[in-house]
Write a protein that holds these residues in place. Structure first.
Motif: not given
Length: 408
Positions: A230-231, A297-300, A372-373
């Motif tokens: 995650m890091f 995942v949705l941050v833009d 996503g990972v």
């Protein structure tokens, strides 16, 4: 709530252990920046940095095992001096534009000789607490304190490297790390509390007990690899998104902001009521990882990125501290240092592997692929926490040291 912990450890031990673990947080980024600048090749820098991470991942548990069997003092003393020499040699080789193979070899040596002060400080503090008759809540406070020191070092270390690189040269950061290793590593090794984890303690335990580990121990190690993933994936996603937004200089600040909230959450863990057991905390923290990682995942946008990672940081330290606590309550005391080192090495290995994989995904599919990972690793952590049964020993069943060394 940390007054008893500071009284137990004394004024000097937390300081030298914190300064002694800073180089670990500095060397990974420092080696990448140094080799990239001197060689002009990001590929060469990645290979050298990857070798350093691989050396630490493989050798970390071995250092912990030696500390369990031989005592912390000789192991930390030898490793600190060897690590200082290896880091200095890596700096000189990079400045001399040595071939890639030699840089990889020196990077691997620098990683393999890391003295593991973070895991060993955690082991020493726990044994001091148990020796003083501390209950599980007091031990949990000790682990929260040590986890907070780790989180602060993870934030401050890269920041110091970036500052040194901007003001002087990446070599200055690594030479500073070598000096800290030699001085504070030696001070940690020679501190009077090292006697609380002497080899005489382990020799009273039967060979069968020393080698027997519960099956859940391996699940806890896997979850730390996933936490490291995650890091690494978060770092790749943050870097990719800030570059796309035209603000690459914000990447370090975004990651540091996540570390600050994580450290604050770790500090607050000592206030969690006793009635909330470690298994419940593990499940709750992994559920929080899933819920808070998925929106990335949705941050833009830069503002949303800051908000997303700051909130996600709240779940990191509680998960780490809980896994360390579960490990302390399940493994034989004679293998505690080795087990703590395994967890830390798992974080390093998972981070390095995920950074390589998610970095490539981010190059081809953008930051959402890397995030996503991270979300996938969070889901895997949650699955483990809900499917693995961890049987913890009561405080009275733990093997206590015969006598604790005085704090200094």
């Amino acid at each position: 709530m940390y007054r008893d912990t500071l009284s137990l450890l004394g004024p000097a031990l937390p300081v030298v252990s914190f300064l002694g673990r800073l180089p670990t947080a500095m060397c990974q980024l420092g080696s990448l920046l140094l080799v990239a600048e001197t060689s002009g090749s990001l590929t060469t820098a990645g290979l050298a940095g990857g070798a350093l991470a691989a050396g630490q991942t493989v050798a970390g548990p071995l250092v912990g095992r030696l500390a369990d069997r031989c005592g912390q003092r000789p192991v930390v003393l030898a490793a600190s001096l060897a690590n200082a020499v290896a880091v200095t040699a890596l700096v000189l080789a990079a400045l001399g534009r040595a071939p890639t193979g030699l840089l990889m070899l020196l990077g691997a040596l620098a990683g393999a000789t890391v003295p593991q002060i973070g895991p060993l400080a955690r082991t020493r503090s726990v044994r001091l607490a148990r020796a003083g008759g501390a209950d599980d809540r007091a031990v949990a406070t000790v682990l929260s304190f040590e986890g907070t020191l780790d989180e602060i070092s993870f934030v401050l270390g890269p920041a110091l490297v970036g500052l040194a690189a901007a003001v002087a040269h990446p070599a200055a950061a690594l030479l500073t790390a070598a000096a800290l290793l030699a001085s504070c590593g030696t001070a940690f090794a020679l501190h009077p509390t090292a006697r609380s984890v002497s080899v005489r303690k382990a020799t009273r335990t039967s060979a069968a007990e020393r080698t027997r580990l519960p099956a859940s121990t391996y699940a806890l190690r896997v979850t730390m690899v996933l936490q490291g993933a995650m890091f690494g994936a978060s770092q790749a996603g943050i870097t990719a998104l800030t570059e796309r937004l035209g603000a690459p200089d914000q990447a370090g600040l975004v990651y540091a902001a996540m570390g600050v909230t994580s450290a604050a959450a770790g500090f607050a863990m000592a206030a969690v009521p006793d009635r909330i057991g470690l298994a419940t905390r593990w499940r709750a923290s992994t559920a929080a990882l899933v819920v808070l990682a998925a929106p990335l995942v949705l941050v833009d946008g830069l503002g949303w990125l800051y908000a997303g990672v700051v909130v996600l940081g709240v779940a990191y330290a509680p998960h780490l501290i809980t896994v360390f606590g579960l490990t302390e309550r399940t493994v034989p005391p004679a293998r505690l240092a080795e087990s703590m080192a395994f967890l830390t090495s798992g974080i390093v290995g998972g981070q390095a592997l995920a950074l390589a994989v998610s970095g490539r995904l981010a190059d081809t599919h953008g930051a959402p692929a890397a995030f996503g990972v991270a979300a996938g690793a969070a889901v895997a952590c949650a699955v483990l926490s809900w499917t693995v049964r961890v049987k913890t020993a009561a405080a009275d069943d733990r093997v206590r040291p015969a006598a604790a060394a005085p704090s200094a």
